[in-house]
Design an enzyme around this catalytic site. Structure first.
Site, mmCIF file in Angstrom:
data_model
loop_
_atom_site.group_PDB
_atom_site.id
_atom_site.type_symbol
_atom_site.label_atom_id
_atom_site.label_comp_id
_atom_site.label_asym_id
_atom_site.label_seq_id
_atom_site.Cartn_x
_atom_site.Cartn_y
_atom_site.Cartn_z
ATOM 1 N N HIS A 11 43.013 41.840 10.539
ATOM 2 C CA HIS A 11 42.280 41.966 9.283
ATOM 3 C C HIS A 11 40.774 41.986 9.527
ATOM 4 C CE1 HIS A 11 40.811 40.204 5.309
ATOM 5 N NE2 HIS A 11 41.311 41.393 5.005
ATOM 6 N N ARG A 12 40.125 43.029 9.072
ATOM 7 C CA ARG A 12 38.680 43.234 9.300
ATOM 8 C C ARG A 12 38.384 43.115 10.807
ATOM 9 N NH1 ARG A 12 36.190 39.440 4.341
ATOM 10 N NH2 ARG A 12 37.827 39.939 2.855
ATOM 11 N N GLU A 38 42.726 46.758 10.509
ATOM 12 C CA GLU A 38 42.220 47.179 9.207
ATOM 13 C C GLU A 38 40.726 46.932 9.188
ATOM 14 O OE1 GLU A 38 41.169 45.866 4.893
ATOM 15 O OE2 GLU A 38 40.842 44.879 6.813
ATOM 16 N N ASP A 40 37.036 47.817 6.444
ATOM 17 C CA ASP A 40 36.576 48.271 5.130
ATOM 18 C C ASP A 40 35.410 49.242 5.288
ATOM 19 O OD1 ASP A 40 38.137 46.178 3.546
ATOM 20 O OD2 ASP A 40 36.935 44.916 4.881
ATOM 21 N N HIS A 53 32.395 44.889 4.206
ATOM 22 C CA HIS A 53 33.281 44.508 3.092
ATOM 23 C C HIS A 53 32.551 44.367 1.757
ATOM 24 C CE1 HIS A 53 35.574 41.690 0.554
ATOM 25 N NE2 HIS A 53 36.648 42.197 1.112
ATOM 26 N N GLU A 113 40.334 50.919 4.877
ATOM 27 C CA GLU A 113 40.293 50.564 3.458
ATOM 28 C C GLU A 113 39.018 51.141 2.851
ATOM 29 O OE1 GLU A 113 40.628 46.407 2.174
ATOM 30 O OE2 GLU A 113 39.875 47.034 0.201
ATOM 31 N N LYS A 115 36.379 51.003 0.320
ATOM 32 C CA LYS A 115 35.871 49.855 -0.456
ATOM 33 C C LYS A 115 34.587 50.291 -1.148
ATOM 34 C CE LYS A 115 36.958 45.579 0.213
ATOM 35 N NZ LYS A 115 38.175 44.992 -0.410
ATOM 36 N N ASP A 235 43.700 37.362 9.812
ATOM 37 C CA ASP A 235 42.430 37.099 10.499
ATOM 38 C C ASP A 235 42.684 36.539 11.896
ATOM 39 O OD1 ASP A 235 40.914 37.745 8.193
ATOM 40 O OD2 ASP A 235 41.174 35.713 7.399
HETATM 41 O O1 G3P Z 1 43.581 45.662 3.076
HETATM 42 C C1 G3P Z 1 43.961 44.324 3.017
HETATM 43 C C2 G3P Z 1 42.799 43.455 2.647
HETATM 44 O O2 G3P Z 1 41.736 43.778 3.488
HETATM 45 C C3 G3P Z 1 42.383 43.611 1.215
HETATM 46 O O3 G3P Z 1 41.434 42.679 0.814
HETATM 47 O O4 G3P Z 1 39.165 41.965 0.276
HETATM 48 O O5 G3P Z 1 40.044 41.633 2.566
HETATM 49 O O6 G3P Z 1 39.462 43.906 1.770
HETATM 50 P P1 G3P Z 1 39.967 42.545 1.395
HETATM 51 MG MG MG Z 2 40.022 45.055 3.499
#
Ligand code: G3P
Ligand code: MG
Length: 244
Positions: A11-12, A38, A40, A53, A113, A115, A235
Protein backbone atom coordinates in the site's frame (compact mmCIF):
# COMPACT_ATOMS: atom_id res chain seq x y z
CA UNK A 1 -6.02 -8.07 -21.28
CA UNK A 2 -4.47 -10.13 -18.51
CA UNK A 3 -3.64 -8.62 -15.18
CA UNK A 4 -1.90 -9.92 -12.16
CA UNK A 5 -3.54 -10.23 -8.75
CA UNK A 6 -1.32 -11.57 -5.99
CA UNK A 7 -2.90 -11.90 -2.54
CA UNK A 8 -0.86 -9.09 -1.01
CA UNK A 9 -0.45 -5.59 -2.47
CA UNK A 10 2.00 -3.10 -1.00
CA UNK A 11 0.00 0.00 0.00
CA UNK A 12 1.47 3.32 -1.17
CA UNK A 13 4.62 1.27 -1.74
CA UNK A 14 5.17 -0.15 1.72
CA UNK A 15 3.95 2.76 3.84
CA UNK A 16 4.70 1.09 7.16
CA UNK A 17 8.37 0.65 6.34
CA UNK A 18 9.31 3.57 4.10
CA UNK A 19 7.82 6.96 3.21
CA UNK A 20 4.55 6.45 1.37
CA UNK A 21 4.37 6.92 -2.38
CA UNK A 22 8.12 7.18 -2.87
CA UNK A 23 10.60 5.20 -4.94
CA UNK A 24 12.18 4.02 -1.68
CA UNK A 25 8.80 2.61 -0.66
CA UNK A 26 8.36 0.77 -3.94
CA UNK A 27 11.86 -0.66 -3.61
CA UNK A 28 11.11 -1.70 -0.04
CA UNK A 29 8.00 -3.57 -1.12
CA UNK A 30 10.00 -5.48 -3.72
CA UNK A 31 12.68 -6.28 -1.13
CA UNK A 32 10.00 -7.70 1.16
CA UNK A 33 8.95 -10.13 -1.55
CA UNK A 34 5.78 -8.28 -2.58
CA UNK A 35 4.74 -8.82 -6.22
CA UNK A 36 2.36 -5.85 -6.63
CA UNK A 37 2.27 -2.29 -5.35
CA UNK A 38 -0.38 0.40 -5.18
CA UNK A 39 0.35 4.11 -5.43
CA UNK A 40 -1.71 7.30 -5.77
CA UNK A 41 -1.47 9.73 -8.67
CA UNK A 42 -2.58 13.32 -9.01
CA UNK A 43 -1.60 16.27 -11.21
CA UNK A 44 0.65 19.19 -10.35
CA UNK A 45 -0.49 22.72 -11.19
CA UNK A 46 1.36 22.45 -14.50
CA UNK A 47 -0.24 19.14 -15.33
CA UNK A 48 2.46 16.58 -14.51
CA UNK A 49 1.25 13.30 -12.99
CA UNK A 50 3.00 12.71 -9.66
CA UNK A 51 2.78 10.06 -6.98
CA UNK A 52 1.22 11.58 -3.86
CA UNK A 53 -1.89 10.91 -1.77
CA UNK A 54 -3.11 14.17 -0.23
CA UNK A 55 -4.38 17.34 -1.90
CA UNK A 56 -1.59 19.20 -0.11
CA UNK A 57 2.09 18.37 0.41
CA UNK A 58 1.93 19.22 4.11
CA UNK A 59 1.68 15.78 5.72
CA UNK A 60 4.24 13.93 3.62
CA UNK A 61 6.89 16.52 2.71
CA UNK A 62 8.79 19.38 4.30
CA UNK A 63 6.73 21.90 2.29
CA UNK A 64 3.25 23.34 2.53
CA UNK A 65 0.50 24.07 0.08
CA UNK A 66 -1.91 22.49 -2.37
CA UNK A 67 -0.48 20.19 -5.04
CA UNK A 68 -2.76 21.76 -7.63
CA UNK A 69 -1.12 25.18 -7.11
CA UNK A 70 2.45 23.90 -7.39
CA UNK A 71 4.61 23.38 -10.42
CA UNK A 72 6.38 20.08 -10.87
CA UNK A 73 9.72 21.83 -10.27
CA UNK A 74 8.48 23.22 -6.97
CA UNK A 75 7.22 19.84 -5.79
CA UNK A 76 10.52 18.27 -6.76
CA UNK A 77 12.37 20.68 -4.53
CA UNK A 78 10.59 19.22 -1.49
CA UNK A 79 11.78 16.37 0.69
CA UNK A 80 9.30 13.49 0.77
CA UNK A 81 11.36 11.27 3.07
CA UNK A 82 12.48 13.30 6.03
CA UNK A 83 9.17 13.23 7.90
CA UNK A 84 9.25 9.45 7.88
CA UNK A 85 12.82 9.15 9.02
CA UNK A 86 16.22 10.74 8.72
CA UNK A 87 17.51 7.78 6.72
CA UNK A 88 15.05 8.70 3.97
CA UNK A 89 16.15 12.31 3.71
CA UNK A 90 16.39 13.37 0.08
CA UNK A 91 13.53 11.19 -1.23
CA UNK A 92 11.47 13.12 -3.75
CA UNK A 93 7.83 13.05 -4.76
CA UNK A 94 8.15 10.72 -7.75
CA UNK A 95 6.78 11.51 -11.16
CA UNK A 96 4.46 8.83 -12.49
CA UNK A 97 7.10 8.12 -15.14
CA UNK A 98 9.72 7.33 -12.52
CA UNK A 99 7.41 5.11 -10.53
CA UNK A 100 6.42 3.15 -13.64
CA UNK A 101 10.01 2.71 -14.78
CA UNK A 102 11.04 1.46 -11.36
CA UNK A 103 8.17 -1.05 -11.24
CA UNK A 104 9.17 -2.39 -14.64
CA UNK A 105 12.78 -2.66 -13.48
CA UNK A 106 11.71 -4.50 -10.30
CA UNK A 107 9.23 -6.69 -12.19
CA UNK A 108 6.32 -5.51 -10.03
CA UNK A 109 2.67 -5.56 -10.98
CA UNK A 110 0.93 -2.27 -10.23
CA UNK A 111 -2.29 -0.65 -9.15
CA UNK A 112 -2.40 3.00 -10.16
CA UNK A 113 -4.96 4.79 -8.02
CA UNK A 114 -6.22 7.94 -9.73
CA UNK A 115 -6.55 10.40 -6.86
CA UNK A 116 -7.70 13.65 -8.46
CA UNK A 117 -7.76 17.02 -6.77
CA UNK A 118 -11.42 18.13 -6.74
CA UNK A 119 -12.54 19.24 -10.18
CA UNK A 120 -9.73 17.41 -12.00
CA UNK A 121 -11.31 13.94 -12.06
CA UNK A 122 -11.40 13.35 -15.82
CA UNK A 123 -8.24 15.34 -16.57
CA UNK A 124 -6.15 13.41 -14.03
CA UNK A 125 -7.21 10.06 -15.44
CA UNK A 126 -6.67 11.16 -19.00
CA UNK A 127 -3.20 12.63 -18.47
CA UNK A 128 -1.96 9.88 -16.16
CA UNK A 129 -3.24 7.03 -18.31
CA UNK A 130 -2.02 8.52 -21.56
CA UNK A 131 1.41 8.71 -19.96
CA UNK A 132 1.19 5.23 -18.46
CA UNK A 133 0.17 3.70 -21.78
CA UNK A 134 3.16 5.29 -23.46
CA UNK A 135 5.53 3.86 -20.86
CA UNK A 136 4.14 0.55 -19.68
CA UNK A 137 5.43 -2.36 -21.80
CA UNK A 138 2.53 -3.98 -23.64
CA UNK A 139 3.82 -7.48 -22.87
CA UNK A 140 3.58 -6.94 -19.11
CA UNK A 141 0.34 -7.64 -17.21
CA UNK A 142 -1.79 -4.52 -17.48
CA UNK A 143 -1.88 -2.12 -14.52
CA UNK A 144 -5.04 -2.14 -12.44
CA UNK A 145 -6.52 1.38 -12.56
CA UNK A 146 -8.62 2.29 -9.54
CA UNK A 147 -10.37 5.35 -8.19
CA UNK A 148 -12.98 6.52 -5.72
CA UNK A 149 -13.89 9.16 -8.31
CA UNK A 150 -16.48 7.73 -10.67
CA UNK A 151 -15.65 10.37 -13.24
CA UNK A 152 -12.01 9.21 -13.23
CA UNK A 153 -13.13 5.62 -13.81
CA UNK A 154 -15.38 6.75 -16.63
CA UNK A 155 -12.42 8.54 -18.22
CA UNK A 156 -10.27 5.45 -17.71
CA UNK A 157 -12.78 3.49 -19.79
CA UNK A 158 -12.15 5.94 -22.58
CA UNK A 159 -8.37 6.42 -22.33
CA UNK A 160 -7.42 2.85 -21.39
CA UNK A 161 -10.45 0.75 -22.31
CA UNK A 162 -8.55 -2.53 -22.23
CA UNK A 163 -6.88 -1.94 -18.86
CA UNK A 164 -8.75 -3.36 -15.86
CA UNK A 165 -10.49 -0.93 -13.52
CA UNK A 166 -10.90 -1.18 -9.76
CA UNK A 167 -14.02 0.41 -8.29
CA UNK A 168 -12.92 1.86 -4.95
CA UNK A 169 -15.60 1.99 -2.29
CA UNK A 170 -15.34 3.75 1.07
CA UNK A 171 -18.92 3.77 2.36
CA UNK A 172 -20.97 1.62 0.05
CA UNK A 173 -23.49 3.77 -1.82
CA UNK A 174 -27.00 2.43 -2.47
CA UNK A 175 -26.37 2.51 -6.22
CA UNK A 176 -23.11 0.55 -6.14
CA UNK A 177 -24.56 -2.15 -8.38
CA UNK A 178 -25.54 0.46 -10.98
CA UNK A 179 -21.98 1.78 -10.87
CA UNK A 180 -20.66 -1.72 -11.46
CA UNK A 181 -22.98 -2.13 -14.44
CA UNK A 182 -21.99 1.24 -15.87
CA UNK A 183 -18.25 1.28 -15.20
CA UNK A 184 -17.60 -2.43 -15.73
CA UNK A 185 -14.81 -2.76 -13.17
CA UNK A 186 -12.59 -5.82 -13.01
CA UNK A 187 -12.29 -5.62 -9.20
CA UNK A 188 -14.15 -4.17 -6.21
CA UNK A 189 -11.74 -2.49 -3.82
CA UNK A 190 -13.39 -2.04 -0.45
CA UNK A 191 -12.53 -0.67 2.99
CA UNK A 192 -12.32 -3.72 5.26
CA UNK A 193 -13.35 -1.73 8.35
CA UNK A 194 -16.67 -0.79 6.78
CA UNK A 195 -17.61 -4.25 5.56
CA UNK A 196 -19.19 -7.31 7.16
CA UNK A 197 -19.30 -10.95 6.08
CA UNK A 198 -22.73 -10.17 4.56
CA UNK A 199 -21.58 -7.18 2.51
CA UNK A 200 -18.50 -9.05 1.33
CA UNK A 201 -20.79 -11.87 0.22
CA UNK A 202 -22.86 -9.29 -1.72
CA UNK A 203 -19.77 -8.11 -3.53
CA UNK A 204 -18.72 -11.66 -4.28
CA UNK A 205 -22.08 -12.33 -5.90
CA UNK A 206 -21.02 -10.03 -8.73
CA UNK A 207 -18.34 -12.57 -9.60
CA UNK A 208 -15.65 -9.88 -9.36
CA UNK A 209 -12.58 -10.27 -7.16
CA UNK A 210 -12.91 -8.32 -3.91
CA UNK A 211 -9.82 -6.46 -2.70
CA UNK A 212 -9.67 -5.00 0.81
CA UNK A 213 -7.71 -2.00 2.10
CA UNK A 214 -5.81 -1.28 4.32
CA UNK A 215 -5.10 -4.41 6.29
CA UNK A 216 -2.14 -4.32 8.65
CA UNK A 217 -2.94 -7.18 11.03
CA UNK A 218 -2.29 -10.75 9.91
CA UNK A 219 -5.29 -12.28 11.79
CA UNK A 220 -7.63 -9.83 10.09
CA UNK A 221 -6.13 -10.69 6.71
CA UNK A 222 -6.66 -14.36 7.43
CA UNK A 223 -10.34 -13.72 8.26
CA UNK A 224 -10.82 -11.70 5.09
CA UNK A 225 -9.22 -14.38 2.92
CA UNK A 226 -11.56 -16.85 4.63
CA UNK A 227 -14.52 -14.69 3.54
CA UNK A 228 -13.33 -14.92 -0.03
CA UNK A 229 -11.40 -11.65 -0.30
CA UNK A 230 -8.92 -12.13 -3.14
CA UNK A 231 -6.22 -9.67 -2.08
CA UNK A 232 -5.44 -7.12 0.59
CA UNK A 233 -3.54 -3.85 0.50
CA UNK A 234 -1.11 -3.49 3.37
CA UNK A 235 1.35 -0.95 4.74
CA UNK A 236 3.26 -3.91 6.19
CA UNK A 237 2.86 -6.46 3.43
CA UNK A 238 5.61 -8.69 4.84
CA UNK A 239 3.41 -9.46 7.88
CA UNK A 240 0.48 -10.37 5.63
CA UNK A 241 2.58 -12.46 3.25
CA UNK A 242 3.15 -14.80 6.14
CA UNK A 243 -0.57 -15.75 6.21
CA UNK A 244 -1.48 -15.28 2.54
O1 G3P B 1 -6.39 1.68 -3.19
C1 G3P B 1 -6.52 1.28 -1.86
C2 G3P B 1 -6.30 2.44 -0.94
O2 G3P B 1 -5.11 3.06 -1.30
C3 G3P B 1 -7.42 3.43 -0.96
O3 G3P B 1 -7.32 4.40 0.03
O4 G3P B 1 -6.78 6.64 0.85
O5 G3P B 1 -5.08 4.85 0.96
O6 G3P B 1 -5.69 5.85 -1.22
P1 G3P B 1 -6.16 5.47 0.15
MG1 MG C 1 -4.45 4.68 -2.53
Amino acid sequence: MSFSLPKVIGHRGAAGHAPENTLAGIRKSAELGVRMVEFDVKLTGDGVPVVIHDDTVDRTTDGTGPVRDMTFDRIRSLDAGIRFGREFEGERVPSLDEALRLCVELDLAINIEIKPCPGREAETAEVALTRARALWPAERPAPLISSFALESLRQAMETAPDWPRGYLIWERPDDWRDNVARLRPATLNVCHEKETPRTIADYRETGLPVLAYTVNEAPRARTLYGLGVAAVFSDRPDEILAVA
